[in-house]
Design a protein around this motif. Sequence first.
Motif, PDB file in Angstrom:
ATOM      1  N   LEU A   1      17.725  -6.803   8.946  1.00 24.22           N
ATOM      2  CA  LEU A   1      16.487  -7.052  10.160  1.00 24.22           C
ATOM      3  C   LEU A   1      17.836  -7.328  11.388  1.00 24.22           C
ATOM      4  O   LEU A   1      17.010  -7.059  12.513  1.00 24.22           O
ATOM      5  N   GLN A   2      18.481  -7.323  10.782  1.00 24.15           N
ATOM      6  CA  GLN A   2      19.524  -7.870  12.115  1.00 24.15           C
ATOM      7  C   GLN A   2      20.810  -6.968  11.458  1.00 24.15           C
ATOM      8  O   GLN A   2      21.759  -7.537  12.176  1.00 24.15           O
ATOM      9  N   ASN A   3      20.424  -5.880  11.317  1.00 23.06           N
ATOM     10  CA  ASN A   3      21.575  -4.842  10.314  1.00 23.06           C
ATOM     11  C   ASN A   3      22.729  -5.793   9.790  1.00 23.06           C
ATOM     12  O   ASN A   3      23.747  -5.126  10.270  1.00 23.06           O
ATOM     13  N   LYS A   4      22.549  -6.714   9.041  1.00 24.80           N
ATOM     14  CA  LYS A   4      24.047  -7.360   8.105  1.00 24.80           C
ATOM     15  C   LYS A   4      23.054  -7.270   6.913  1.00 24.80           C
ATOM     16  O   LYS A   4      23.474  -8.333   6.063  1.00 24.80           O
ATOM     17  N   TYR A   5      22.348  -5.914   6.037  1.00 30.93           N
ATOM     18  CA  TYR A   5      21.972  -5.983   4.944  1.00 30.93           C
ATOM     19  C   TYR A   5      22.519  -6.067   4.075  1.00 30.93           C
ATOM     20  O   TYR A   5      22.905  -7.042   2.836  1.00 30.93           O
ATOM     21  N   TRP A   6      23.779  -5.462   4.080  1.00 27.29           N
ATOM     22  CA  TRP A   6      25.051  -5.443   3.333  1.00 27.29           C
ATOM     23  C   TRP A   6      26.067  -6.995   3.446  1.00 27.29           C
ATOM     24  O   TRP A   6      26.570  -7.144   2.343  1.00 27.29           O
ATOM     25  N   GLN A   7      26.284  -7.233   4.381  1.00 28.47           N
ATOM     26  CA  GLN A   7      27.011  -8.513   4.592  1.00 28.47           C
ATOM     27  C   GLN A   7      25.967  -9.397   3.394  1.00 28.47           C
ATOM     28  O   GLN A   7      26.593 -10.308   2.193  1.00 28.47           O
ATOM     29  N   MET A   8      24.731  -9.435   3.582  1.00 30.64           N
ATOM     30  CA  MET A   8      24.036 -10.870   2.532  1.00 30.64           C
ATOM     31  C   MET A   8      23.473  -9.965   1.180  1.00 30.64           C
ATOM     32  O   MET A   8      23.836 -10.447  -0.077  1.00 30.64           O
ATOM     33  N   HIS A   9      23.955  -8.869   1.014  1.00 32.85           N
ATOM     34  CA  HIS A   9      23.786  -8.550  -0.188  1.00 32.85           C
ATOM     35  C   HIS A   9      25.174  -8.485  -1.253  1.00 32.85           C
ATOM     36  O   HIS A   9      24.834  -9.080  -2.086  1.00 32.85           O
ATOM     37  N   ASP A  10      26.135  -8.821  -0.448  1.00 33.92           N
ATOM     38  CA  ASP A  10      27.750  -9.754  -0.907  1.00 33.92           C
ATOM     39  C   ASP A  10      27.830 -10.359  -1.292  1.00 33.92           C
ATOM     40  O   ASP A  10      27.936 -11.468  -2.007  1.00 33.92           O
TER      41      ASP A  10
ATOM     42  N   GLY B   1       0.366  -1.595  -0.128  1.00 30.66           N
ATOM     43  CA  GLY B   1       0.554   0.172   0.344  1.00 30.66           C
ATOM     44  C   GLY B   1       0.906   1.211   0.409  1.00 30.66           C
ATOM     45  O   GLY B   1       2.163   0.762   0.311  1.00 30.66           O
ATOM     46  N   SER B   2      -0.086   2.602   0.090  1.00 28.26           N
ATOM     47  CA  SER B   2       0.982   3.478   0.047  1.00 28.26           C
ATOM     48  C   SER B   2       1.808   3.963   0.912  1.00 28.26           C
ATOM     49  O   SER B   2       2.740   4.670   0.583  1.00 28.26           O
ATOM     50  N   SER B   3       0.652   3.414   2.466  1.00 28.99           N
ATOM     51  CA  SER B   3       1.494   4.139   3.672  1.00 28.99           C
ATOM     52  C   SER B   3       3.012   3.649   3.512  1.00 28.99           C
ATOM     53  O   SER B   3       3.889   3.729   4.597  1.00 28.99           O
ATOM     54  N   ASN B   4       3.071   2.208   2.774  1.00 27.93           N
ATOM     55  CA  ASN B   4       4.992   2.378   3.223  1.00 27.93           C
ATOM     56  C   ASN B   4       5.776   2.588   1.954  1.00 27.93           C
ATOM     57  O   ASN B   4       6.199   3.433   0.960  1.00 27.93           O
ATOM     58  N   GLN B   5       6.782   2.570   3.173  1.00 27.95           N
ATOM     59  CA  GLN B   5       8.393   3.468   2.491  1.00 27.95           C
ATOM     60  C   GLN B   5       9.333   2.395   2.170  1.00 27.95           C
ATOM     61  O   GLN B   5       9.436   1.642   2.105  1.00 27.95           O
ATOM     62  N   PRO B   6      10.016   3.021   0.726  1.00 20.94           N
ATOM     63  CA  PRO B   6      10.590   2.350  -0.309  1.00 20.94           C
ATOM     64  C   PRO B   6      12.055   2.066   0.819  1.00 20.94           C
ATOM     65  O   PRO B   6      11.483   3.201   2.075  1.00 20.94           O
ATOM     66  N   THR B   7      12.741   1.108   0.577  1.00 17.40           N
ATOM     67  CA  THR B   7      13.916   0.697   1.461  1.00 17.40           C
ATOM     68  C   THR B   7      14.704   1.476   1.484  1.00 17.40           C
ATOM     69  O   THR B   7      14.987   2.511   0.597  1.00 17.40           O
ATOM     70  N   SER B   8      15.375   1.665   2.146  1.00 17.53           N
ATOM     71  CA  SER B   8      16.425   3.133   2.896  1.00 17.53           C
ATOM     72  C   SER B   8      18.299   2.057   3.274  1.00 17.53           C
ATOM     73  O   SER B   8      18.763   2.624   4.055  1.00 17.53           O
ATOM     74  N   HIS B   9      18.143   1.334   2.730  1.00 22.07           N
ATOM     75  CA  HIS B   9      19.765   1.078   2.729  1.00 22.07           C
ATOM     76  C   HIS B   9      21.295   2.184   2.293  1.00 22.07           C
ATOM     77  O   HIS B   9      21.168   1.202   1.125  1.00 22.07           O
ATOM     78  N   ILE B  10      21.723   2.318   2.705  1.00 21.73           N
ATOM     79  CA  ILE B  10      22.691   3.629   2.615  1.00 21.73           C
ATOM     80  C   ILE B  10      24.282   3.356   3.088  1.00 21.73           C
ATOM     81  O   ILE B  10      24.481   2.773   4.186  1.00 21.73           O
ATOM     82  N   GLU B  11      24.953   3.231   2.410  1.00 23.39           N
ATOM     83  CA  GLU B  11      26.658   3.387   2.395  1.00 23.39           C
ATOM     84  C   GLU B  11      26.933   4.374   2.653  1.00 23.39           C
ATOM     85  O   GLU B  11      26.080   5.382   0.567  1.00 23.39           O
ATOM     86  N   GLY B  12      28.340   5.044   2.426  1.00 19.96           N
ATOM     87  CA  GLY B  12      28.543   6.005   2.858  1.00 19.96           C
ATOM     88  C   GLY B  12      28.917   7.652   2.998  1.00 19.96           C
ATOM     89  O   GLY B  12      27.741   7.591   4.196  1.00 19.96           O
ATOM     90  N   GLN B  13      29.625   8.406   3.343  1.00 15.74           N
ATOM     91  CA  GLN B  13      29.174   9.600   4.058  1.00 15.74           C
ATOM     92  C   GLN B  13      28.310  10.612   3.569  1.00 15.74           C
ATOM     93  O   GLN B  13      27.938  11.566   4.426  1.00 15.74           O
ATOM     94  N   GLY B  14      28.745  10.179   2.820  1.00 14.30           N
ATOM     95  CA  GLY B  14      27.693  11.584   1.821  1.00 14.30           C
ATOM     96  C   GLY B  14      28.238  13.283   2.255  1.00 14.30           C
ATOM     97  O   GLY B  14      27.109  14.004   1.591  1.00 14.30           O
ATOM     98  N   LYS B  15      29.049  13.409   1.697  1.00 17.83           N
ATOM     99  CA  LYS B  15      29.965  14.760   2.562  1.00 17.83           C
ATOM    100  C   LYS B  15      29.281  15.638   1.413  1.00 17.83           C
ATOM    101  O   LYS B  15      29.343  17.092   2.047  1.00 17.83           O
TER     102      LYS B  15
END
Length: 230
Positions: A113-122, A37-51
């Motif tokens: 959900l266990q803070n290991k998104y990027w490890q599984m991504h890789d 539904g429209s109330s759901n927000q897209p994911t926000s998996h982010i790397e980098g400092q973005g300075k």
Amino acid sequence: MDKRFLAILAGLAAVFVGIFVIAQGSSNNKNNSSSSGSSNQPTSHIEGQGKKGVTLIEYGDYQCPVCEIYYQPLKQVYAQFSQDIYFQFRNLPLVTAHPNAFAAARAAEAAGLQNKYWQMHDALYDNQTSWASSNNPLTIFKTYAQQIGLDVNKFTTDYSSSKVNSAINADLAAFQKTGQQQATPTFFLDGKYIDNHQLVDSTGVSVDKFAAIINAEMAQKIRANPANKQ
């Protein structure tokens, strides 16, 4: 690598212009459209400092062979610009062509959900050929979960949860709003679509071409707001 890259591009032309189809079929790939539904927000998996205030978003499919070709060059791009930009990955499983793509997206989101998104991504991209044609990819994903230090029981529960399902559907809905054809990988730099032809040369995916586009965007950002120079 160049021959492989060009051959896959030719062979997957239909995928690049494929139409998004809601995943159906086995429980590993089931996409519950009613939870998007429209109330759901897209994911926000982010790397980098973005300075420098610049964000590169990739919409990707873990089973897509072309995404796998981009994977290592992108890691070089991230390393080069990790201080300057944000890099974000969002799900775009093209399940008609890649029947295990939605399952893989579930694995990544469950790991997140266990803070290991990027490890599984890789792990998914590093081992794509090991699970892509599996009739039961979850069994393989559990092995990766164990290897990266997850609570495997929680991972299995989260993998099948409506929360994970809704997160993936929210990414699909966000992509649909861009107006672009469903193709993977698709990149946006500060919201601007990047034609993939700008990112390759005769040898394949070009880190230098990626860098040139990012540097140009950062320079434009600085001209618009000198505070971004630091």
